[in-house]
Write an enzyme that holds these catalytic residues in place. Structure first.
Site, PDB file in Angstrom:
ATOM      1  N   GLU A 145     -15.851 -24.063  42.887  1.00 19.09           N
ATOM      2  CA  GLU A 145     -14.777 -24.052  41.889  1.00 19.09           C
ATOM      3  C   GLU A 145     -14.214 -22.642  41.719  1.00 19.09           C
ATOM      4  OE1 GLU A 145     -12.545 -25.362  40.345  1.00 19.09           O
ATOM      5  OE2 GLU A 145     -13.117 -26.914  38.929  1.00 19.09           O
ATOM      6  N   ASP A 146     -12.951 -22.562  41.286  1.00 24.41           N
ATOM      7  CA  ASP A 146     -12.372 -21.262  40.978  1.00 24.41           C
ATOM      8  C   ASP A 146     -12.831 -20.754  39.615  1.00 24.41           C
ATOM      9  OD1 ASP A 146     -11.007 -23.266  39.648  1.00 24.41           O
ATOM     10  OD2 ASP A 146      -9.003 -22.560  40.151  1.00 24.41           O
ATOM     11  N   ASP A 149     -13.938 -23.551  32.542  1.00 23.21           N
ATOM     12  CA  ASP A 149     -13.407 -23.234  31.225  1.00 23.21           C
ATOM     13  C   ASP A 149     -14.126 -24.129  30.202  1.00 23.21           C
ATOM     14  OD1 ASP A 149     -11.732 -22.325  29.233  1.00 23.21           O
ATOM     15  OD2 ASP A 149      -9.967 -23.391  29.917  1.00 23.21           O
ATOM     16  N   PHE A 198      -6.410 -16.230  29.743  1.00 25.87           N
ATOM     17  CA  PHE A 198      -5.824 -16.971  30.854  1.00 25.87           C
ATOM     18  C   PHE A 198      -5.561 -16.011  32.005  1.00 25.87           C
ATOM     19  CE2 PHE A 198      -2.557 -19.073  33.320  1.00 25.87           C
ATOM     20  CZ  PHE A 198      -3.064 -20.359  33.392  1.00 25.87           C
ATOM     21  N   ARG A 211      -0.794 -17.889  42.923  1.00 32.86           N
ATOM     22  CA  ARG A 211      -2.038 -18.214  43.634  1.00 32.86           C
ATOM     23  C   ARG A 211      -2.297 -17.233  44.778  1.00 32.86           C
ATOM     24  NH1 ARG A 211      -3.892 -23.336  42.038  1.00 32.86           N
ATOM     25  NH2 ARG A 211      -2.342 -24.918  41.607  1.00 32.86           N
TER      26      ARG A 211
END
Ligand code: 5GP
Length: 221
Positions: A145-146, A149, A198, A211
């Site tokens: 996963e990046d 959260d 964020f 990205r």
């Protein structure tokens, strides 16, 4: 406000090594970093950053160094096995590509895409928009996963993947925002713990943009 909060912020690698030391950066601030390695986190000069980026949180060197460590740890932990790495699209693409090339272990790759129902993300309703090509029954699975959260996405994926009978299932995330958690999930392998902000770049988007940035940063307001 961020600069003030940075002084008390700890940038943590999740490695069990607990070496801790201070970084004296050019700003004069001192940042405490715990983990297997300590990186200069602000080496991208503002003039080189994308004009929409206010601050670079993790530069290319920091990301590369930590991925080398994660790859070494995974290669040791899975020695003698042939795990399947499952990249969660789209954000994990750069991380997955760098991680797999840094691993010395034979492995296979596959991809999945999970998405929150639009307008309902706060309810935690997640749906699968792209499924695996191969069966994972009896296999050692590493989900890549990046960022984690709330944990809702990985909570859903964990439940979904466990029904398919893998031999083992672990999560590898580049970034973790533990303060935002709604689901009790803690990845075994984590690149960096970051504050509740964020972030974009290195696979992470805002409205599908940013990205491609080779670093992770915070957007201008
Ligand atoms: P979770 O289900 O854990 O709340 O969220 C996981 C997904 O939300 C990530 O895969 C990513 O797409 C998105 N996300 C969460 N935090 C951030 C962030 O700081 N920046 C970006 N660009 N996406 C985020």
């Amino acid at each position: 406000p961020f600069r003030r909060s940075m002084r008390s912020w700890r940038l943590e690698g999740s490695s069990s090594t607990t070496r801790t030391r201070s970084l004296g950066l050019s700003t004069g601030a001192s940042y405490h970093c715990a983990g297997a390695a300590v990186f200069p986190i602000l080496s991208v000069r503002p003039s080189m950053a994308h004009p929409d980026i206010e601050r670079v949180l993790l530069d290319e060197a920091a990301i590369r160094g930590r991925i080398q460590e994660l790859a070494a740890q995974l290669s040791a932990d899975y020695a003698g096995r042939r795990p399947v790495l499952i990249g969660i699209l789209k954000g994990s693409v750069p991380f997955m590509a760098d991680l797999m090339r840094a691993m010395t272990l034979d492995h296979t790759v596959d991809f999945m895409c999970a998405s929150s129902y639009s307008g309902e993300s706060s309810t935690g309703v997640v749906r699968l928009v792209l499924d695996l090509r191969e069966s994972i029954q009896g296999k050692d699975v590493l989900v890549i996963e990046d960022i984690i959260d709330t944990g809702l996405t990985l909570g859903y994926l964990r439940q979904n993947l466990l029904t398919r009978g893998p031999k083992s299932l672990e999560f590898v995330t580049l970034l973790d925002k533990p303060d935002c958690r709604k689901v009790n999930i803690s990845p075994k392998y984590c690149g960096f713990k970051i504050p509740n902000e964020f972030v974009v770049g290195y696979g992470l988007d805002y409205d599908e943009a940013y990205r491609h940035l080779p670093y992770i940063g915070v957007l201008k307001k």
